[in-house]
Enzyme design. Structure first.
Site, PDB file in Angstrom:
ATOM      1  CD  GLU A  13      56.957 -24.536   5.956  1.00 20.89           C
ATOM      2  OE1 GLU A  13      56.899 -25.461   5.191  1.00 20.89           O
ATOM      3  OE2 GLU A  13      56.090 -24.207   6.906  1.00 20.89           O
ATOM      4  N   GLY A  79      49.866 -23.292  13.108  1.00 22.91           N
ATOM      5  CA  GLY A  79      49.017 -22.558  13.766  1.00 22.91           C
ATOM      6  C   GLY A  79      49.303 -22.580  15.248  1.00 22.91           C
ATOM      7  CG  MET A 173      48.094 -28.541   7.224  1.00 21.13           C
ATOM      8  SD  MET A 173      47.647 -27.532   5.715  1.00 21.13           S
ATOM      9  CE  MET A 173      46.748 -28.869   4.731  1.00 21.13           C
ATOM     10  CD  GLU A 174      53.163 -29.806   6.004  1.00 21.76           C
ATOM     11  OE1 GLU A 174      53.348 -29.088   6.909  1.00 21.76           O
ATOM     12  OE2 GLU A 174      52.186 -29.518   5.230  1.00 21.76           O
ATOM     13  CG  ASP A 197      47.938 -19.294  11.263  1.00 23.83           C
ATOM     14  OD1 ASP A 197      48.825 -19.827  10.490  1.00 23.83           O
ATOM     15  OD2 ASP A 197      46.902 -20.080  11.718  1.00 23.83           O
TER      16      ASP A 197
HETATM   17  C1  LIG Z   1      48.767 -22.122   0.857  1.00 24.78           C
HETATM   18  C2  LIG Z   1      48.284 -22.231   2.134  1.00 24.78           C
HETATM   19  C3  LIG Z   1      49.437 -23.380   2.737  1.00 24.78           C
HETATM   20  C4  LIG Z   1      48.986 -23.574   4.450  1.00 24.78           C
HETATM   21  C5  LIG Z   1      50.140 -24.437   4.669  1.00 24.78           C
HETATM   22  C6  LIG Z   1      50.233 -24.456   6.273  1.00 24.78           C
HETATM   23  N1  LIG Z   1      51.200 -25.049   6.949  1.00 24.78           N
HETATM   24  C7  LIG Z   1      50.776 -26.593   6.790  1.00 24.78           C
HETATM   25  O1  LIG Z   1      51.855 -27.205   7.484  1.00 24.78           O
HETATM   26  C8  LIG Z   1      51.309 -24.827   8.409  1.00 24.78           C
HETATM   27  C9  LIG Z   1      50.153 -23.975   9.091  1.00 24.78           C
HETATM   28  C10 LIG Z   1      50.438 -22.684   9.389  1.00 24.78           C
HETATM   29  N2  LIG Z   1      49.023 -22.394  10.112  1.00 24.78           N
HETATM   30  C11 LIG Z   1      48.242 -23.416   9.872  1.00 24.78           C
HETATM   31  C12 LIG Z   1      46.990 -23.447  10.145  1.00 24.78           C
HETATM   32  N3  LIG Z   1      46.156 -22.632  10.749  1.00 24.78           N
HETATM   33  N4  LIG Z   1      46.380 -24.838   9.770  1.00 24.78           N
HETATM   34  C13 LIG Z   1      46.991 -25.857   9.023  1.00 24.78           C
HETATM   35  N5  LIG Z   1      48.580 -25.693   8.942  1.00 24.78           N
HETATM   36  C14 LIG Z   1      49.076 -24.594   9.329  1.00 24.78           C
END
Ligand SMILES: CCCCCCN(CO)Cc1c[nH]c2c(N)ncnc12
Length: 229
Positions: A13, A79, A173-174, A197
């Site tokens: 990112e 997401g 998640m942040e 996603d």
């Molecule tokens: C190795 C995996 C790292 C995942 C980190 C995902 N980030 C968290 O900030 C964003 C994010 C994108 N899609 C998500 C989802 N479906 N649920 C939670 N967080 C997210």
């Protein structure tokens, strides 16, 4: 004199952001790396926190309290919940909440603890700059509610829970932990995400496929905003 914090959660990112700068000074602190650059007369500190609310809180707090940043911008992926949000789309947060903060056993609403608030609002001024930049660059930017929790959401059930309880348009998640830190320390902040996603059973596969391109979407828009600060 503005000292800007630019934060992400994952290396993917902020890597697209770092590529805009040279003469980068690296400081190692609290199990992390902080990159300092000068850009357009702005002092900027860049870092990726690592994933989740705890790491994000540590990095946001460090950028403000140790590096003296007075404005914080977050760039990353999320997401999508709102069906109008497609992979690659940009969303800026009006306000954020923690969907996994739960003391409902005592009659409190989801996302609330005494002394806190369910939603933390972002800086209106920074959102206005972003919307002007979007208009000038003919970019479609969604404005809405982002929900944060310490879990990668990859099921219809959890996605529907977050939508029903918080009317959230996207989740990650942040963001909400960064929001609490900045709000408590009275630092204007801005949370920008691009959809990777749609938090359903395919979320893991979509995330792997679209992380890089969506992170780049977010970073490229963020840089245009930085140029207006
Ligand atoms: C190795 C995996 C790292 C995942 C980190 C995902 N980030 C968290 O900030 C964003 C994010 C994108 N899609 C998500 C989802 N479906 N649920 C939670 N967080 C997210």
């Amino acid at each position: 004199m503005t000292k800007l914090a630019i934060m992400g959660a994952m290396e993917e990112e902020i890597e697209p952001l770092l590529s805009y700068f040279d003469n980068i000074k690296i400081t190692n602190y609290a199990d992390n790396k902080y990159y300092e650059v000068n850009y357009n007369g702005l002092e900027i500190v860049i870092a990726y926190s690592k994933i989740g609310k705890v790491f994000a809180s540590l990095t946001a707090s460090t950028m403000i309290q140790k590096f003296g940043c007075d404005t914080l911008l977050f760039s990353g992926v999320a997401g999508g919940i709102n069906p109008s949000l497609k992979i690659g789309d940009l969303i800026i947060a009006d306000k954020l909440c923690q969907h996994d903060l739960d003391i409902t056993a005592f009659g409190h609403p989801n996302g609330y603890v005494p002394g806190g608030k369910i939603f933390v609002e972002t800086s209106n001024e920074l959102r206005e700059v972003a919307k002007k930049v979007a208009q000038e660059n003919k970019l479609d930017v969604f404005e809405g509610i982002i929900a944060t929790g310490d879990q990668f959401v990859h099921s219809k059930e959890r996605k529907e829970f977050v939508q029903e309880k918080f009317n959230a348009d996207a989740l990650e998640m942040e963001g909400a932990s960064v929001a609490v830190i900045c709000d408590s320390l009275n630092i204007p902040f801005f949370i920008l995400r691009a959809i990777s996603d749609v938090a359903d059973m395919d979320a893991g596969f979509d995330f792997d496929e679209f992380l890089k391109s969506s992170a780049k979407n977010s970073a490229n828009f963020l840089i245009k905003i930085v140029e207006q600060l």
